[in-house]
Design a protein around this motif. Structure first.
Motif, PDB file in Angstrom:
ATOM      1  N   SER A   1      -1.809  -2.127  17.536  1.00  0.00           N
ATOM      2  CA  SER A   1      -2.020  -0.947  18.371  1.00  0.00           C
ATOM      3  C   SER A   1      -0.689  -0.373  18.808  1.00  0.00           C
ATOM      4  O   SER A   1       0.339  -1.053  18.781  1.00  0.00           O
ATOM      5  CB  SER A   1      -2.820  -1.301  19.629  1.00  0.00           C
TER       6      SER A   1
ATOM      7  N   SER B   1      -7.436  -4.063  18.584  1.00  0.00           N
ATOM      8  CA  SER B   1      -6.897  -2.791  18.118  1.00  0.00           C
ATOM      9  C   SER B   1      -7.836  -1.632  18.457  1.00  0.00           C
ATOM     10  O   SER B   1      -7.383  -0.572  18.908  1.00  0.00           O
ATOM     11  CB  SER B   1      -6.662  -2.851  16.606  1.00  0.00           C
TER      12      SER B   1
ATOM     13  N   CYS C   1      -7.581  -1.067  22.335  1.00  0.00           N
ATOM     14  CA  CYS C   1      -6.288  -0.549  22.799  1.00  0.00           C
ATOM     15  C   CYS C   1      -5.913   0.783  22.162  1.00  0.00           C
ATOM     16  O   CYS C   1      -5.171   1.557  22.746  1.00  0.00           O
ATOM     17  CB  CYS C   1      -5.187  -1.573  22.544  1.00  0.00           C
TER      18      CYS C   1
ATOM     19  N   THR D   1      -5.018   3.218  18.419  1.00  0.00           N
ATOM     20  CA  THR D   1      -4.007   3.285  17.365  1.00  0.00           C
ATOM     21  C   THR D   1      -3.255   4.608  17.340  1.00  0.00           C
ATOM     22  O   THR D   1      -2.414   4.815  16.473  1.00  0.00           O
ATOM     23  CB  THR D   1      -4.656   3.058  15.988  1.00  0.00           C
TER      24      THR D   1
END
Length: 136
Positions: A47, A92, A95, A97
């Motif tokens: 992330s 991921s 949080c 990308t």
């Protein structure tokens, strides 16, 4: 007008990597003084986050707390490589990308203690992320 740059890095197992300077260098190279910057990570077990970067102990705290929220377990239904990989997919997704930032004065706008961090939830791996700068 727009500019895009791919930035590569080698991560550590479940490590936090400060990429603020690399992003600011890409924004400066773009020549764009006012606009937007989009930072994109194209990995499913990593992330990009904006947080305090001064005290590295905060990075340890972040990784410990995300592990408490989403622990590595052997009972995930999707096990591609390892249990760490499966937990990394969820971390991921939670949080994120992608980070959108304002560009002003030829720099990505961040608070005085904010930094851009690449969070590796698996690894170690060769990774990359992209910086796209778009003028107003």
């Amino acid at each position: 007008m727009s500019y895009m740059e791919k930035i590569s890095l080698r991560t550590e197992f479940e490590g936090m990597h400060d990429v603020t300077d690399k992003v600011q260098e890409a924004v400066a190279k773009s020549g764009i003084k006012e606009g937007f910057c989009i930072i994109q990570c194209n990995h499913t077990t990593a992330s990009l986050i904006v947080t305090s970067f001064w005290d590295k102990r905060g990075h340890v705290d972040f990784m410990e707390e995300i592990d408490k929220l989403i622990p590595t377990r052997y009972d995930y239904r999707h096990q591609f490589d390892t249990p760490t990989d499966a937990a990394g997919h969820i971390k991921s997704a939670v949080c994120g990308t992608t980070i959108p930032l304002i560009v002003t004065g030829g720099k990505a706008l961040l608070g005085s203690s904010q930094g851009i961090l690449f969070a590796e939830f698996d690894g170690p791996r060769d990774r990359q992320f992209f910086v796209k700068v778009i003028s107003d």
